[in-house]
Design a protein around this motif. Structure first.
Motif, PDB file in Angstrom:
ATOM      1  N   ALA A   1      -0.662 -16.491   4.818  1.00 10.40           N
ATOM      2  CA  ALA A   1       0.152 -15.646   3.949  1.00 10.40           C
ATOM      3  C   ALA A   1      -0.677 -15.110   2.782  1.00 10.40           C
ATOM      4  CB  ALA A   1       1.353 -16.434   3.431  1.00 10.40           C
ATOM      5  N   LEU A   2      -1.487 -15.959   2.209  1.00 12.16           N
ATOM      6  CA  LEU A   2      -2.317 -15.539   1.076  1.00 12.16           C
ATOM      7  C   LEU A   2      -3.316 -14.470   1.511  1.00 12.16           C
ATOM      8  CD1 LEU A   2      -2.942 -18.999  -0.640  1.00 12.16           C
ATOM      9  CD2 LEU A   2      -1.226 -17.265  -1.207  1.00 12.16           C
ATOM     10  N   LYS A   3      -3.868 -14.636   2.697  1.00 11.05           N
ATOM     11  CA  LYS A   3      -4.817 -13.639   3.210  1.00 11.05           C
ATOM     12  C   LYS A   3      -4.131 -12.297   3.436  1.00 11.05           C
ATOM     13  CE  LYS A   3      -8.288 -12.886   6.807  1.00 11.05           C
ATOM     14  NZ  LYS A   3      -8.942 -13.436   8.025  1.00 11.05           N
ATOM     15  N   ALA A   4      -2.873 -12.323   3.878  1.00 11.90           N
ATOM     16  CA  ALA A   4      -2.135 -11.087   4.152  1.00 11.90           C
ATOM     17  C   ALA A   4      -1.810 -10.306   2.894  1.00 11.90           C
ATOM     18  CB  ALA A   4      -0.847 -11.419   4.903  1.00 11.90           C
ATOM     19  N   LEU A   5      -1.975 -10.947   1.735  1.00 15.38           N
ATOM     20  CA  LEU A   5      -1.709 -10.273   0.465  1.00 15.38           C
ATOM     21  C   LEU A   5      -2.886  -9.422   0.002  1.00 15.38           C
ATOM     22  CD1 LEU A   5       0.068 -13.194  -1.433  1.00 15.38           C
ATOM     23  CD2 LEU A   5       1.117 -11.053  -0.674  1.00 15.38           C
ATOM     24  N   GLU A   6      -3.976  -9.477   0.738  1.00 12.14           N
ATOM     25  CA  GLU A   6      -5.156  -8.687   0.379  1.00 12.14           C
ATOM     26  C   GLU A   6      -5.056  -7.300   1.005  1.00 12.14           C
ATOM     27  OE1 GLU A   6      -8.497 -10.902   1.754  1.00 12.14           O
ATOM     28  OE2 GLU A   6      -7.971 -12.706   0.614  1.00 12.14           O
ATOM     29  N   GLY A   7      -5.237  -6.267   0.202  1.00  7.22           N
ATOM     30  CA  GLY A   7      -5.177  -4.898   0.708  1.00  7.22           C
ATOM     31  C   GLY A   7      -6.425  -4.530   1.488  1.00  7.22           C
ATOM     32  N   ASP A   8      -6.324  -3.480   2.286  1.00  4.78           N
ATOM     33  CA  ASP A   8      -7.486  -2.955   2.998  1.00  4.78           C
ATOM     34  C   ASP A   8      -7.279  -1.466   3.225  1.00  4.78           C
ATOM     35  OD1 ASP A   8      -5.733  -2.653   5.143  1.00  4.78           O
ATOM     36  OD2 ASP A   8      -6.388  -4.490   6.134  1.00  4.78           O
ATOM     37  N   GLY A   9      -8.079  -0.864   4.073  1.00  2.80           N
ATOM     38  CA  GLY A   9      -7.978   0.572   4.297  1.00  2.80           C
ATOM     39  C   GLY A   9      -6.701   1.006   4.969  1.00  2.80           C
ATOM     40  N   ALA A  10      -6.075   0.096   5.728  1.00  3.79           N
ATOM     41  CA  ALA A  10      -4.874   0.459   6.474  1.00  3.79           C
ATOM     42  C   ALA A  10      -3.599   0.258   5.669  1.00  3.79           C
ATOM     43  CB  ALA A  10      -4.796  -0.344   7.764  1.00  3.79           C
ATOM     44  N   VAL A  11      -3.572  -0.802   4.868  1.00  2.00           N
ATOM     45  CA  VAL A  11      -2.370  -1.152   4.100  1.00  2.00           C
ATOM     46  C   VAL A  11      -2.752  -1.472   2.661  1.00  2.00           C
ATOM     47  CG1 VAL A  11      -0.469  -2.797   3.852  1.00  2.00           C
ATOM     48  CG2 VAL A  11      -1.177  -2.049   6.130  1.00  2.00           C
ATOM     49  N   ALA A  12      -2.115  -0.804   1.719  1.00  2.00           N
ATOM     50  CA  ALA A  12      -2.298  -1.113   0.301  1.00  2.00           C
ATOM     51  C   ALA A  12      -1.252  -2.141  -0.100  1.00  2.00           C
ATOM     52  CB  ALA A  12      -2.149   0.148  -0.541  1.00  2.00           C
ATOM     53  N   VAL A  13      -1.674  -3.186  -0.804  1.00  2.00           N
ATOM     54  CA  VAL A  13      -0.753  -4.225  -1.256  1.00  2.00           C
ATOM     55  C   VAL A  13      -0.734  -4.227  -2.774  1.00  2.00           C
ATOM     56  CG1 VAL A  13      -0.185  -6.682  -1.188  1.00  2.00           C
ATOM     57  CG2 VAL A  13      -1.288  -5.613   0.791  1.00  2.00           C
ATOM     58  N   GLU A  14       0.463  -4.069  -3.332  1.00  2.00           N
ATOM     59  CA  GLU A  14       0.601  -3.987  -4.787  1.00  2.00           C
ATOM     60  C   GLU A  14       1.726  -4.881  -5.254  1.00  2.00           C
ATOM     61  OE1 GLU A  14       1.399  -0.691  -8.349  1.00  2.00           O
ATOM     62  OE2 GLU A  14       1.668  -0.145  -6.246  1.00  2.00           O
ATOM     63  N   GLN A  15       1.451  -5.672  -6.286  1.00  2.00           N
ATOM     64  CA  GLN A  15       2.490  -6.513  -6.868  1.00  2.00           C
ATOM     65  C   GLN A  15       3.026  -5.834  -8.111  1.00  2.00           C
ATOM     66  OE1 GLN A  15       1.876 -10.660  -6.651  1.00  2.00           O
ATOM     67  NE2 GLN A  15       3.314 -11.185  -8.281  1.00  2.00           N
ATOM     68  N   ILE A  16       4.337  -5.607  -8.153  1.00  2.00           N
ATOM     69  CA  ILE A  16       4.997  -4.969  -9.272  1.00  2.00           C
ATOM     70  C   ILE A  16       5.325  -6.037 -10.311  1.00  2.00           C
ATOM     71  CG2 ILE A  16       6.879  -3.399  -9.918  1.00  2.00           C
ATOM     72  CD1 ILE A  16       4.988  -2.276  -7.821  1.00  2.00           C
ATOM     73  N   GLY A  17       5.558  -5.616 -11.530  1.00  2.00           N
ATOM     74  CA  GLY A  17       5.759  -6.531 -12.652  1.00  2.00           C
ATOM     75  C   GLY A  17       6.846  -7.572 -12.467  1.00  2.00           C
ATOM     76  N   ASP A  18       7.922  -7.223 -11.766  1.00  2.00           N
ATOM     77  CA  ASP A  18       9.022  -8.179 -11.598  1.00  2.00           C
ATOM     78  C   ASP A  18       8.823  -9.100 -10.399  1.00  2.00           C
ATOM     79  OD1 ASP A  18       9.423  -6.440  -9.524  1.00  2.00           O
ATOM     80  OD2 ASP A  18      11.446  -5.835 -10.089  1.00  2.00           O
ATOM     81  N   GLY A  19       7.640  -9.068  -9.825  1.00  2.00           N
ATOM     82  CA  GLY A  19       7.337  -9.974  -8.723  1.00  2.00           C
ATOM     83  C   GLY A  19       7.433  -9.359  -7.351  1.00  2.00           C
ATOM     84  N   ARG A  20       8.016  -8.158  -7.251  1.00  2.00           N
ATOM     85  CA  ARG A  20       8.100  -7.504  -5.948  1.00  2.00           C
ATOM     86  C   ARG A  20       6.696  -7.189  -5.422  1.00  2.00           C
ATOM     87  NH1 ARG A  20      11.215  -2.361  -6.994  1.00  2.00           N
ATOM     88  NH2 ARG A  20      10.588  -2.807  -9.124  1.00  2.00           N
ATOM     89  N   ILE A  21       6.540  -7.285  -4.112  1.00  4.54           N
ATOM     90  CA  ILE A  21       5.259  -6.954  -3.488  1.00  4.54           C
ATOM     91  C   ILE A  21       5.494  -5.819  -2.500  1.00  4.54           C
ATOM     92  CG2 ILE A  21       3.327  -7.803  -2.115  1.00  4.54           C
ATOM     93  CD1 ILE A  21       4.032 -10.624  -3.105  1.00  4.54           C
ATOM     94  N   VAL A  22       4.673  -4.774  -2.620  1.00  9.39           N
ATOM     95  CA  VAL A  22       4.810  -3.594  -1.774  1.00  9.39           C
ATOM     96  C   VAL A  22       3.648  -3.547  -0.786  1.00  9.39           C
ATOM     97  CG1 VAL A  22       4.970  -1.081  -1.719  1.00  9.39           C
ATOM     98  CG2 VAL A  22       5.974  -2.356  -3.635  1.00  9.39           C
ATOM     99  N   PHE A  23       3.965  -3.404   0.489  1.00  5.49           N
ATOM    100  CA  PHE A  23       2.973  -3.241   1.553  1.00  5.49           C
ATOM    101  C   PHE A  23       3.102  -1.798   2.026  1.00  5.49           C
ATOM    102  CE2 PHE A  23       4.316  -7.586   1.333  1.00  5.49           C
ATOM    103  CZ  PHE A  23       3.168  -8.346   1.535  1.00  5.49           C
ATOM    104  N   ALA A  24       2.124  -0.973   1.692  1.00  4.63           N
ATOM    105  CA  ALA A  24       2.269   0.466   1.910  1.00  4.63           C
ATOM    106  C   ALA A  24       1.192   1.031   2.831  1.00  4.63           C
ATOM    107  CB  ALA A  24       2.223   1.204   0.569  1.00  4.63           C
ATOM    108  N   PRO A  25       1.604   1.616   3.953  1.00  2.00           N
ATOM    109  CA  PRO A  25       0.660   2.356   4.804  1.00  2.00           C
ATOM    110  C   PRO A  25       0.413   3.735   4.198  1.00  2.00           C
ATOM    111  CG  PRO A  25       2.855   2.463   5.738  1.00  2.00           C
ATOM    112  CD  PRO A  25       2.963   1.602   4.518  1.00  2.00           C
ATOM    113  N   ASP A  26      -0.557   4.459   4.723  1.00  8.48           N
ATOM    114  CA  ASP A  26      -0.898   5.775   4.174  1.00  8.48           C
ATOM    115  C   ASP A  26       0.264   6.753   4.238  1.00  8.48           C
ATOM    116  OD1 ASP A  26      -3.417   5.228   3.316  1.00  8.48           O
ATOM    117  OD2 ASP A  26      -4.405   5.863   5.158  1.00  8.48           O
TER     118      ASP A  26
END
Length: 212
Positions: free
Chosen positions: A6-31
């Motif tokens: 799970a911790l490894k999946a929180l790392e972003g890469d070229g395919a998916v950007a991972v961003e943690q928002i201030g209230d704790g939400r985590i966004v997994f965003a493709p291009d």
């Protein structure tokens, strides 16, 4: 607790950007996301444990927003999805769902906001609210080795779902492996790996979304 996968999946890469928002939400965003998914975590589970599943969804083109719940219990913030869609105006089609208690709370939220979503995703969960006339499409997935899901309540609440709901009973799947947090007390013994269970789940959801 979330495991190392799970911790490894929180790392972003070229395919998916991972961003943690201030209230704790985590966004997994493709291009170029084709749709959005708001996900409610299971009860008493560290929410980051769902990073591998949602990352897999994002790799398939779905922007996923993982919400953090007070005390890791979705019952304390059923309205956690409020305002999320407005932050991503480029996305037209939205889905909501969750695992176990999180799925049931997502269903309760969807019952009150059906006009804002195309569908509901239940992973080892059931809807206690009547959404038969909501217009929502529904997919339900659980493993045949699940020892945690109350099957009596699950069966009893099927009447709350539309007649065309799609149900998948995953051979060899258990309760805990929708997340990535190790074995859960009372669960059955899985006959597939956690990675397999999450990949199968992501594939089923994507096929279902593609039918819209």
């Amino acid at each position: 607790h979330a495991d190392k996968d799970a911790l490894k999946a929180l790392e972003g890469d070229g395919a998916v950007a991972v961003e943690q928002i201030g209230d704790g939400r985590i966004v997994f965003a493709p291009d170029q996301p084709a749709a959005g998914l708001i996900f409610y975590p299971g009860g008493k589970v560290e929410y980051t444990a769902y990073a591998p599943l949602l990352r897999s969804m994002a790799e398939r083109g779905i922007l996923c927003v993982l919400v953090r719940m007070p005390f890791n219990l979705a019952v304390f913030d059923i309205d956690a999805a409020d305002g999320i869609q407005e932050e991503f105006p480029e996305i037209d089609d939205w889905y909501i769902g969750g695992h176990s208690l999180g799925g049931s709370m997502a269903a309760s939220y969807a019952a009150e906001h059906a006009q804002d979503y195309k569908g509901l995703i239940l992973l080892a969960a059931y809807a206690a609210e009547d959404i038969r006339q909501s217009g929502l499409r529904v997919i339900s997935v659980y493993g045949d080795k699940d020892g945690v899901l109350d099957m009596e309540k699950y069966a009893g609440n099927l009447k709350n779902l539309p007649g065309d709901m799609e149900e998948h009973i995953m051979e060899g799947g258990c309760h805990a492996q929708f997340g990535s947090y190790g074995p859960q007390k009372g669960d059955g013994t899985p006959q597939i790996s956690g990675k397999e269970q999450r990949e199968i789940t992501a594939g089923l959801i994507m096929e279902w979304i593609g039918q819209d």
